[in-house]
Scaffold this motif. Structure first.
Motif, PDB file in Angstrom:
ATOM      1  N   ALA A 170       0.833  -1.202   0.000  1.00 36.36           N
ATOM      2  CA  ALA A 170       0.000   0.000   0.000  1.00 36.36           C
ATOM      3  C   ALA A 170       0.867   1.251   0.000  1.00 36.36           C
ATOM      4  CB  ALA A 170      -0.917  -0.005   1.223  1.00 36.36           C
ATOM      5  N   THR A 171       1.939   1.225   0.790  1.00 37.81           N
ATOM      6  CA  THR A 171       2.867   2.356   0.820  1.00 37.81           C
ATOM      7  C   THR A 171       3.467   2.590  -0.563  1.00 37.81           C
ATOM      8  OG1 THR A 171       3.424   1.797   3.112  1.00 37.81           O
ATOM      9  CG2 THR A 171       4.914   3.299   1.957  1.00 37.81           C
ATOM     10  N   LEU A 172       3.825   1.502  -1.240  1.00 42.75           N
ATOM     11  CA  LEU A 172       4.384   1.612  -2.586  1.00 42.75           C
ATOM     12  C   LEU A 172       3.365   2.196  -3.558  1.00 42.75           C
ATOM     13  CD1 LEU A 172       7.143   0.844  -3.811  1.00 42.75           C
ATOM     14  CD2 LEU A 172       6.104  -1.295  -4.581  1.00 42.75           C
ATOM     15  N   ALA A 173       2.097   1.797  -3.413  1.00 38.41           N
ATOM     16  CA  ALA A 173       1.041   2.317  -4.289  1.00 38.41           C
ATOM     17  C   ALA A 173       0.842   3.824  -4.071  1.00 38.41           C
ATOM     18  CB  ALA A 173      -0.263   1.567  -4.032  1.00 38.41           C
ATOM     19  N   PHE A 174       0.871   4.259  -2.811  1.00 34.40           N
ATOM     20  CA  PHE A 174       0.724   5.684  -2.520  1.00 34.40           C
ATOM     21  C   PHE A 174       1.924   6.479  -3.037  1.00 34.40           C
ATOM     22  CE2 PHE A 174      -2.215   4.458   1.143  1.00 34.40           C
ATOM     23  CZ  PHE A 174      -3.345   4.852   0.449  1.00 34.40           C
ATOM     24  N   GLN A 175       3.096   5.879  -3.015  1.00 37.24           N
ATOM     25  CA  GLN A 175       4.262   6.560  -3.592  1.00 37.24           C
ATOM     26  C   GLN A 175       4.118   6.681  -5.104  1.00 37.24           C
ATOM     27  OE1 GLN A 175       7.379   4.045  -1.580  1.00 37.24           O
ATOM     28  NE2 GLN A 175       8.305   6.050  -1.194  1.00 37.24           N
ATOM     29  N   ALA A 176       3.615   5.620  -5.753  1.00 34.82           N
ATOM     30  CA  ALA A 176       3.412   5.659  -7.198  1.00 34.82           C
ATOM     31  C   ALA A 176       2.367   6.702  -7.576  1.00 34.82           C
ATOM     32  CB  ALA A 176       2.991   4.279  -7.700  1.00 34.82           C
ATOM     33  N   ALA A 177       1.388   6.925  -6.681  1.00 35.41           N
ATOM     34  CA  ALA A 177       0.339   7.917  -6.937  1.00 35.41           C
ATOM     35  C   ALA A 177       0.794   9.331  -6.621  1.00 35.41           C
ATOM     36  CB  ALA A 177      -0.898   7.582  -6.120  1.00 35.41           C
ATOM     37  N   GLY A 178       1.961   9.482  -5.983  1.00 32.06           N
ATOM     38  CA  GLY A 178       2.477  10.803  -5.647  1.00 32.06           C
ATOM     39  C   GLY A 178       1.978  11.350  -4.327  1.00 32.06           C
ATOM     40  N   ILE A 179       1.227  10.544  -3.576  1.00 32.19           N
ATOM     41  CA  ILE A 179       0.740  10.986  -2.261  1.00 32.19           C
ATOM     42  C   ILE A 179       1.877  10.969  -1.254  1.00 32.19           C
ATOM     43  CG2 ILE A 179      -0.804  10.420  -0.348  1.00 32.19           C
ATOM     44  CD1 ILE A 179      -2.813   9.443  -2.360  1.00 32.19           C
ATOM     45  N   PHE A 180       2.661   9.909  -1.265  1.00 28.91           N
ATOM     46  CA  PHE A 180       3.862   9.827  -0.444  1.00 28.91           C
ATOM     47  C   PHE A 180       5.072  10.162  -1.309  1.00 28.91           C
ATOM     48  CE2 PHE A 180       2.026   6.410   2.631  1.00 28.91           C
ATOM     49  CZ  PHE A 180       1.243   7.394   3.217  1.00 28.91           C
ATOM     50  N   PRO A 181       6.084  10.773  -0.725  1.00 31.51           N
ATOM     51  CA  PRO A 181       7.285  11.100  -1.525  1.00 31.51           C
ATOM     52  C   PRO A 181       8.030   9.842  -1.931  1.00 31.51           C
ATOM     53  CG  PRO A 181       7.682  11.518   0.806  1.00 31.51           C
ATOM     54  CD  PRO A 181       6.221  11.219   0.683  1.00 31.51           C
ATOM     55  N   GLY A 182       8.603   9.874  -3.108  1.00 27.18           N
ATOM     56  CA  GLY A 182       9.437   8.763  -3.541  1.00 27.18           C
ATOM     57  C   GLY A 182      10.747   8.780  -2.769  1.00 27.18           C
ATOM     58  N   THR A 183      11.257   7.618  -2.434  1.00 24.70           N
ATOM     59  CA  THR A 183      12.483   7.541  -1.647  1.00 24.70           C
ATOM     60  C   THR A 183      13.459   6.571  -2.294  1.00 24.70           C
ATOM     61  OG1 THR A 183      11.457   5.825  -0.278  1.00 24.70           O
ATOM     62  CG2 THR A 183      11.360   8.076   0.544  1.00 24.70           C
ATOM     63  N   ILE A 184      14.666   6.572  -1.800  1.00 21.81           N
ATOM     64  CA  ILE A 184      15.695   5.696  -2.328  1.00 21.81           C
ATOM     65  C   ILE A 184      15.381   4.237  -1.988  1.00 21.81           C
ATOM     66  CG2 ILE A 184      17.497   7.443  -2.204  1.00 21.81           C
ATOM     67  CD1 ILE A 184      18.389   6.196   0.443  1.00 21.81           C
ATOM     68  N   ALA A 185      15.880   3.322  -2.811  1.00 17.58           N
ATOM     69  CA  ALA A 185      15.723   1.903  -2.532  1.00 17.58           C
ATOM     70  C   ALA A 185      16.727   1.492  -1.462  1.00 17.58           C
ATOM     71  CB  ALA A 185      15.942   1.085  -3.802  1.00 17.58           C
ATOM     72  N   VAL A 186      16.249   0.743  -0.479  1.00 17.49           N
ATOM     73  CA  VAL A 186      17.115   0.330   0.625  1.00 17.49           C
ATOM     74  C   VAL A 186      18.076  -0.760   0.170  1.00 17.49           C
ATOM     75  CG1 VAL A 186      17.159  -0.598   2.975  1.00 17.49           C
ATOM     76  CG2 VAL A 186      15.299   0.911   2.259  1.00 17.49           C
ATOM     77  N   TRP A 187      17.603  -1.680  -0.664  1.00 21.90           N
ATOM     78  CA  TRP A 187      18.449  -2.729  -1.236  1.00 21.90           C
ATOM     79  C   TRP A 187      17.824  -3.180  -2.541  1.00 21.90           C
ATOM     80  CZ3 TRP A 187      15.889  -3.897   3.517  1.00 21.90           C
ATOM     81  CH2 TRP A 187      14.736  -4.666   3.373  1.00 21.90           C
ATOM     82  N   ASN A 188      18.530  -4.011  -3.269  1.00 23.57           N
ATOM     83  CA  ASN A 188      18.023  -4.524  -4.535  1.00 23.57           C
ATOM     84  C   ASN A 188      18.444  -5.988  -4.678  1.00 23.57           C
ATOM     85  OD1 ASN A 188      17.304  -5.123  -7.185  1.00 23.57           O
ATOM     86  ND2 ASN A 188      17.840  -3.086  -7.932  1.00 23.57           N
ATOM     87  N   THR A 189      17.459  -6.884  -4.592  1.00 22.84           N
ATOM     88  CA  THR A 189      17.736  -8.322  -4.687  1.00 22.84           C
ATOM     89  C   THR A 189      17.205  -8.909  -5.994  1.00 22.84           C
ATOM     90  OG1 THR A 189      15.675  -8.771  -3.480  1.00 22.84           O
ATOM     91  CG2 THR A 189      17.716  -8.637  -2.182  1.00 22.84           C
ATOM     92  N   SER A 190      17.000  -8.045  -6.994  1.00 22.98           N
ATOM     93  CA  SER A 190      16.440  -8.522  -8.258  1.00 22.98           C
ATOM     94  C   SER A 190      17.360  -9.515  -8.963  1.00 22.98           C
ATOM     95  CB  SER A 190      16.148  -7.340  -9.185  1.00 22.98           C
ATOM     96  OG  SER A 190      17.320  -6.575  -9.409  1.00 22.98           O
ATOM     97  N   GLN A 191      18.665  -9.437  -8.679  1.00 22.87           N
ATOM     98  CA  GLN A 191      19.586 -10.396  -9.274  1.00 22.87           C
ATOM     99  C   GLN A 191      19.417 -11.792  -8.678  1.00 22.87           C
ATOM    100  OE1 GLN A 191      21.541  -9.697 -11.868  1.00 22.87           O
ATOM    101  NE2 GLN A 191      20.737  -7.609 -11.894  1.00 22.87           N
TER     102      GLN A 191
END
Length: 320
Positions: free
Chosen positions: A198-219
């Protein structure tokens, strides 16, 4: 599929047990003639739940773009809140549900009101049905509709059969206490994932500010397919979670721990009635002593405040 299966199985079994209690009481008091009224209430509740699901589905279809993200985020947060409250409430009130339902049935029988019996059965089932619809709607954005339908169908069938067997021959084949403990833990983890998504959805909608990624495990584990997609539905897994997403997730976990351990409340007063066995057999375990550490209530808000200031700086000055 896994999340919808667990959610539907839990809610269906709860509804089945409630109806079983009502039918058993009517049998014991020689009022089997009201069975048809009970099943009428159950049928009406199922129809009402289906209509609620259809209305919610049609409502979701009307939103696009930013408002779709807002609606999905709101549904996820509401679902997480309702799920958490109901699990917490059930852990404390489950022992009183049988007597409460029997008292309501006794009152209805004393008045000779068949409508009251129908209403009693309807409310018992519709509450669980409405909760199921809400939870399944919350995971609709992270799971395929066929997967949700299959999981819900299996969960409903298995739980309904279990409820019937329990009513017919007792609960010898199923330890209800273990079942509800295990599903409570699974659903709380699921709710934590909803908070993060839900937090991610609100960030995508611009309600919450976008922030840096804490980590990336996509690999290591991609969230769009395979095991990653399963974990995304079950626990809200995100390969590159934002700082705000992690903060809200940790905040939710802290809230759940406080609610279920009753930190600083009845536990110290010695009037706490155990809903489950404590980890390690005692609340004097190192884990609980750490959670009761007085400075924890100071450090956690301080950390949250620093994180909030950092987020505001990132949002205002566009720090990359």
């Amino acid at each position: 599929m896994g999340a919808s299966l667990v959610v539907t199985a839990r809610e269906t079994l709860e509804a089945s047990l409630l109806i079983g209690i009502l039918l058993a009481y009517l049998t014991q008091t020689g009022n089997r003639r009201y069975f048809l009224r009970v099943w009428l209430g159950v049928g009406l509740a199922v129809v009402a739940s289906v209509l609620l699901a259809a209305a919610l589905l049609l409502t979701v279809g009307e939103f696009t773009g930013r408002w779709e993200e807002v609606f999905e985020g709101a549904v996820m947060w509401v679902a997480a809140g309702v799920l958490t409250y109901m699990l917490w409430w059930m852990s404390r009130q489950s022992r009183l549900m049988r007597s409460s339902l029997q008292e309501e049935a006794q009152t209805a029988l004393a008045k000779g009101s068949t409508t009251a019996i129908v209403t009693l059965a309807f409310l018992a089932v519709f509450r669980e049905g409405a909760e199921t619809v809400l939870y399944l709607s919350a995971i609709a954005s992270t799971s395929s509709v066929p997967g949700i339908a299959v999981g819900a169908g299996i969960g409903f069938s298995v739980a309904a059969l279990a409820g019937y067997l329990i009513y017919s021959g007792g609960s010898r084949f199923l330890d209800l206490r273990v079942f509800f403990r295990v599903t409570t833990v699974i659903l709380l983890v699921f709710a934590a994932g909803l908070v993060g998504q839900a937090t991610l959805a609100f960030q995508a909608a611009g309600i919450f500010p976008g922030t840096i990624a804490v980590w990336n495990t996509s690999q290591l584990l991609v969230e769009t397919h395979g095991l990653g997609s399963v974990l995304r539905v079950l626990v809200g897994y995100t390969a590159a979670p934002s700082l705000l997403q992690v903060i809200f997730w940790l905040g939710y976990v802290a809230l759940v721990v406080a609610l279920y351990l009753d930190l600083g409340g009845k536990l110290r007063a010695g009037s706490y009635e155990e809903p489950f066995s404590p980890f390690g057999g005692s609340y004097q375990h190192t884990l609980y002593r750490g959670l009761r550490w007085p400075r924890l209530t100071t450090l956690v808000p301080a950390f949250m405040g620093v994180a909030l200031i950092a987020l505001m700086v990132i949002a205002i000055f566009d720090v990359n």
